[in-house]
Design a protein around this motif. Sequence first.
Motif, PDB file in Angstrom:
ATOM      1  N   VAL A  94       0.665  -1.386   0.103  1.00  0.00           N
ATOM      2  CA  VAL A  94      -0.522   0.266  -0.691  1.00  0.00           C
ATOM      3  C   VAL A  94       0.664   1.624  -0.210  1.00  0.00           C
ATOM      4  CG1 VAL A  94      -1.837   1.392   0.893  1.00  0.00           C
ATOM      5  CG2 VAL A  94      -1.676  -0.796   1.169  1.00  0.00           C
ATOM      6  N   GLU A  95       1.979   0.868   0.826  1.00  0.00           N
ATOM      7  CA  GLU A  95       3.152   2.005   0.959  1.00  0.00           C
ATOM      8  C   GLU A  95       3.529   2.611  -0.761  1.00  0.00           C
ATOM      9  OE1 GLU A  95       6.044   0.984   2.886  1.00  0.00           O
ATOM     10  OE2 GLU A  95       4.954   1.254   5.148  1.00  0.00           O
ATOM     11  N   ASP A  96       3.134   1.583  -1.083  1.00  0.00           N
ATOM     12  CA  ASP A  96       3.950   1.478  -2.793  1.00  0.00           C
ATOM     13  C   ASP A  96       3.316   2.222  -3.355  1.00  0.00           C
ATOM     14  OD1 ASP A  96       6.651   1.049  -2.318  1.00  0.00           O
ATOM     15  OD2 ASP A  96       6.530  -0.777  -4.192  1.00  0.00           O
ATOM     16  N   MET A  97       1.779   1.804  -3.425  1.00  0.00           N
ATOM     17  CA  MET A  97       0.468   2.909  -4.378  1.00  0.00           C
ATOM     18  C   MET A  97       1.046   4.132  -4.132  1.00  0.00           C
ATOM     19  SD  MET A  97      -2.606   0.039  -4.001  1.00  0.00           S
ATOM     20  CE  MET A  97      -2.151  -1.059  -2.968  1.00  0.00           C
ATOM     21  N   ASP A  98       0.919   4.905  -2.856  1.00  0.00           N
ATOM     22  CA  ASP A  98       1.463   5.689  -2.385  1.00  0.00           C
ATOM     23  C   ASP A  98       1.991   6.261  -3.256  1.00  0.00           C
ATOM     24  OD1 ASP A  98      -1.121   5.798  -0.688  1.00  0.00           O
ATOM     25  OD2 ASP A  98       0.257   5.270   0.817  1.00  0.00           O
ATOM     26  N   MET A  99       3.004   5.775  -3.193  1.00  0.00           N
ATOM     27  CA  MET A  99       5.176   6.380  -4.135  1.00  0.00           C
ATOM     28  C   MET A  99       4.513   6.414  -5.809  1.00  0.00           C
ATOM     29  SD  MET A  99       7.071   5.323  -6.060  1.00  0.00           S
ATOM     30  CE  MET A  99       7.286   2.974  -5.766  1.00  0.00           C
ATOM     31  N   ARG A 100       3.696   5.760  -6.375  1.00  0.00           N
ATOM     32  CA  ARG A 100       2.915   5.603  -7.405  1.00  0.00           C
ATOM     33  C   ARG A 100       1.908   6.015  -7.888  1.00  0.00           C
ATOM     34  NH1 ARG A 100       1.507   0.896  -9.592  1.00  0.00           N
ATOM     35  NH2 ARG A 100       1.004  -0.042  -7.647  1.00  0.00           N
ATOM     36  N   GLY A 101       1.254   7.124  -7.012  1.00  0.00           N
ATOM     37  CA  GLY A 101       0.007   7.888  -7.324  1.00  0.00           C
ATOM     38  C   GLY A 101      -1.271   7.093  -7.682  1.00  0.00           C
ATOM     39  N   VAL A 102      -1.379   5.948  -7.367  1.00  0.00           N
ATOM     40  CA  VAL A 102      -2.174   4.479  -7.100  1.00  0.00           C
ATOM     41  C   VAL A 102      -3.323   4.552  -6.660  1.00  0.00           C
ATOM     42  CG1 VAL A 102      -2.738   2.117  -7.952  1.00  0.00           C
ATOM     43  CG2 VAL A 102      -0.986   3.495  -9.297  1.00  0.00           C
ATOM     44  N   ASP A 103      -4.734   4.787  -6.471  1.00  0.00           N
ATOM     45  CA  ASP A 103      -5.537   4.822  -5.093  1.00  0.00           C
ATOM     46  C   ASP A 103      -5.967   3.365  -4.778  1.00  0.00           C
ATOM     47  OD1 ASP A 103      -6.002   7.684  -4.613  1.00  0.00           O
ATOM     48  OD2 ASP A 103      -5.752   7.544  -6.330  1.00  0.00           O
ATOM     49  N   SER A 104      -5.605   2.501  -5.770  1.00  0.00           N
ATOM     50  CA  SER A 104      -6.261   0.836  -5.505  1.00  0.00           C
ATOM     51  C   SER A 104      -5.005  -0.033  -6.391  1.00  0.00           C
ATOM     52  CB  SER A 104      -7.365   0.306  -5.379  1.00  0.00           C
ATOM     53  OG  SER A 104      -7.940   0.481  -5.975  1.00  0.00           O
ATOM     54  N   GLU A 105      -5.019  -1.022  -6.463  1.00  0.00           N
ATOM     55  CA  GLU A 105      -4.658  -2.156  -7.499  1.00  0.00           C
ATOM     56  C   GLU A 105      -5.261  -3.251  -7.581  1.00  0.00           C
ATOM     57  OE1 GLU A 105      -0.253  -2.355  -6.650  1.00  0.00           O
ATOM     58  OE2 GLU A 105      -0.959  -3.609  -4.916  1.00  0.00           O
ATOM     59  N   VAL A 106      -5.244  -4.449  -8.732  1.00  0.00           N
ATOM     60  CA  VAL A 106      -5.736  -5.196  -8.913  1.00  0.00           C
ATOM     61  C   VAL A 106      -4.826  -5.917  -9.098  1.00  0.00           C
ATOM     62  CG1 VAL A 106      -7.173  -7.003  -9.852  1.00  0.00           C
ATOM     63  CG2 VAL A 106      -8.010  -4.056  -9.301  1.00  0.00           C
ATOM     64  N   VAL A 107      -4.275  -7.166  -8.777  1.00  0.00           N
ATOM     65  CA  VAL A 107      -3.378  -7.935  -8.295  1.00  0.00           C
ATOM     66  C   VAL A 107      -3.704  -9.118  -8.964  1.00  0.00           C
ATOM     67  CG1 VAL A 107      -1.207  -9.055  -7.282  1.00  0.00           C
ATOM     68  CG2 VAL A 107      -2.746  -7.400  -5.623  1.00  0.00           C
ATOM     69  N   PHE A 108      -2.443  -9.484  -9.819  1.00  0.00           N
ATOM     70  CA  PHE A 108      -2.416 -11.123 -10.730  1.00  0.00           C
ATOM     71  C   PHE A 108      -1.457 -12.078  -9.830  1.00  0.00           C
ATOM     72  CE2 PHE A 108      -5.139  -8.236 -13.350  1.00  0.00           C
ATOM     73  CZ  PHE A 108      -6.133  -9.203 -14.107  1.00  0.00           C
ATOM     74  N   PRO A 109      -1.456 -13.345 -10.316  1.00  0.00           N
ATOM     75  CA  PRO A 109      -0.470 -14.244 -10.333  1.00  0.00           C
ATOM     76  C   PRO A 109       0.788 -14.147 -11.526  1.00  0.00           C
ATOM     77  CG  PRO A 109      -2.128 -15.380 -10.952  1.00  0.00           C
ATOM     78  CD  PRO A 109      -2.471 -14.092 -11.182  1.00  0.00           C
ATOM     79  N   THR A 110       1.862 -15.052 -10.865  1.00  0.00           N
ATOM     80  CA  THR A 110       3.027 -14.725 -11.897  1.00  0.00           C
ATOM     81  C   THR A 110       3.411 -16.146 -12.577  1.00  0.00           C
ATOM     82  OG1 THR A 110       4.082 -13.258 -11.330  1.00  0.00           O
ATOM     83  CG2 THR A 110       5.192 -14.553 -12.176  1.00  0.00           C
ATOM     84  N   VAL A 111       3.267 -16.853 -11.699  1.00  0.00           N
ATOM     85  CA  VAL A 111       4.170 -18.438 -12.371  1.00  0.00           C
ATOM     86  C   VAL A 111       2.451 -19.341 -12.521  1.00  0.00           C
ATOM     87  CG1 VAL A 111       3.378 -19.721 -10.070  1.00  0.00           C
ATOM     88  CG2 VAL A 111       5.134 -20.921 -11.753  1.00  0.00           C
ATOM     89  N   LEU A 112       1.812 -18.567 -11.833  1.00  0.00           N
ATOM     90  CA  LEU A 112       0.168 -19.101 -12.585  1.00  0.00           C
ATOM     91  C   LEU A 112      -0.358 -19.150 -13.899  1.00  0.00           C
ATOM     92  CD1 LEU A 112      -1.600 -19.549  -9.237  1.00  0.00           C
ATOM     93  CD2 LEU A 112      -0.341 -21.848 -10.079  1.00  0.00           C
ATOM     94  N   LEU A 113       0.030 -18.130 -14.728  1.00  0.00           N
ATOM     95  CA  LEU A 113      -0.258 -17.133 -15.865  1.00  0.00           C
ATOM     96  C   LEU A 113       0.273 -18.531 -16.326  1.00  0.00           C
ATOM     97  CD1 LEU A 113       1.673 -13.900 -15.698  1.00  0.00           C
ATOM     98  CD2 LEU A 113      -0.818 -13.913 -15.282  1.00  0.00           C
ATOM     99  N   ALA A 114       0.690 -19.377 -16.465  1.00  0.00           N
ATOM    100  CA  ALA A 114       1.000 -20.690 -17.268  1.00  0.00           C
ATOM    101  C   ALA A 114       0.438 -21.915 -16.455  1.00  0.00           C
ATOM    102  CB  ALA A 114       2.704 -20.536 -17.483  1.00  0.00           C
ATOM    103  N   TYR A 115       0.588 -22.446 -17.842  1.00  0.00           N
ATOM    104  CA  TYR A 115      -0.040 -24.656 -17.369  1.00  0.00           C
ATOM    105  C   TYR A 115       0.907 -24.727 -16.796  1.00  0.00           C
ATOM    106  CZ  TYR A 115      -1.999 -28.710 -18.540  1.00  0.00           C
ATOM    107  OH  TYR A 115      -2.851 -29.921 -18.266  1.00  0.00           O
ATOM    108  N   ILE A 116       1.322 -25.352 -15.797  1.00  0.00           N
ATOM    109  CA  ILE A 116       2.313 -25.923 -15.348  1.00  0.00           C
ATOM    110  C   ILE A 116       1.595 -27.443 -15.065  1.00  0.00           C
ATOM    111  CG2 ILE A 116       2.836 -23.759 -13.537  1.00  0.00           C
ATOM    112  CD1 ILE A 116       1.458 -24.679 -11.080  1.00  0.00           C
ATOM    113  N   THR A 117       0.369 -27.970 -14.275  1.00  0.00           N
ATOM    114  CA  THR A 117       0.966 -29.354 -14.019  1.00  0.00           C
ATOM    115  C   THR A 117      -0.251 -29.747 -14.591  1.00  0.00           C
ATOM    116  OG1 THR A 117       0.177 -30.486 -12.113  1.00  0.00           O
ATOM    117  CG2 THR A 117      -0.919 -28.771 -12.766  1.00  0.00           C
ATOM    118  N   ASP A 118      -0.340 -31.272 -14.815  1.00  0.00           N
ATOM    119  CA  ASP A 118      -1.532 -32.546 -15.571  1.00  0.00           C
ATOM    120  C   ASP A 118      -1.861 -33.056 -14.744  1.00  0.00           C
ATOM    121  OD1 ASP A 118      -0.836 -32.018 -18.688  1.00  0.00           O
ATOM    122  OD2 ASP A 118       0.822 -33.749 -18.625  1.00  0.00           O
TER     123      ASP A 118
END
Length: 373
Positions: A94-118
């Motif tokens: 949240v502190e970094d949002m203030d630094m970036r001039g952002v009031d709110s953000e929406v978070v997505f994953p990283t490793v789960l961007l890809a298909y990882i297991t059968d």
Amino acid sequence: MAGIVDADTHIIEHPGVWEHFDADMYDRRPLLASIPLDGEDGPRDFVWMVNGTAVPKRSGKGSYAVAVGGSDSENARTDIRASVRYITDPLARVEDMDMRGVDSEVVFPTVLLAYITDDVDLEVSICRSYNRYMANAWRVAGDRMAWVVVPPLRDMEASLQEIETARDNGAVGVFFRGVEGDRSLAESYFFPIYEAAQRLGMAISIHTGGGSPGMLQVFDRNVSHNLPHVRSLPIFAFRDLVAHKIPERFPDLTFGFIEASASWVPYVVHHLRRSTRTSERGIGRANPDAALDFGPALFRDYRLFVAAETDEDIPYLITYIGEDNIIMGSDYGHQDQSKDNGMVGVMQRREDLPAPIVQKILADNPTRYYGLG
């Protein structure tokens, strides 16, 4: 006036994310493993071991690039604090949002961007652990840090359960890649999820990512980078959802196409116009026999939102998308985006866009898309 919403940020998953596995599956959680980068005696880094497979694959067919929390390369970063990238300290986020001039953000994953297991059971556990971690982070950070739930899409019952639980714990969207396994997002298989998302007021968030293992196996990232098997998939989803009029089945549901840029829109609209011609009916019109409108009315009536990037020709794209259906995300977590040299500062300094349109793109439109406020 709505506050600025960063429509696409990321967590870098780290070992703590998988500590929320149920006891009977705990021993199967992803674990960090060291691998050589330049031969056995050279420098090393880390991958996730998932069901005996190294994730991500670093080279050759099927390779793609994602950050691995706890790896040497991620631990060496100095641009964003590890506690912010890993969301081990939600209040620091949240502190970094203030630094970036952002009031709110929406978070997505990283490793789960890809298909990882059968393994479907393992996928359920991985998604559940990730969602529990994000729910706990939201309880600390509050509504300024919203997130998208990752459903284990090959288990419909588990997916619906995860979506229901996540909605009560800060989730505002449901995560999809543009192709899921071997399924188009226009297939009726996904309708129960669309119905649940519509009922709960959650956005369908179609993010760039390697969701199709068949496509992943065709391409080598060292040859093709991430365009064909990762970044282009939301474009396929857009085509199929529009061509099959899926938004008409779910009249209160919003669809977003995230981190694929927006410059593809004129090409795909051109293709749709030529392939459908007069055989299609009108979109959301009182007169169903009216000609299909592939201008801004398409995006308005079908509630389609496209995430543009700061260096795109947005005035031109507005002629296709309209000014009310463009949103923007900084990719923060993967990239450092401060107020002066990142998304907010660049957009506010653009001389080719009136301030009211910048306000829409950075604030009003993502607020509507995600149902914030």
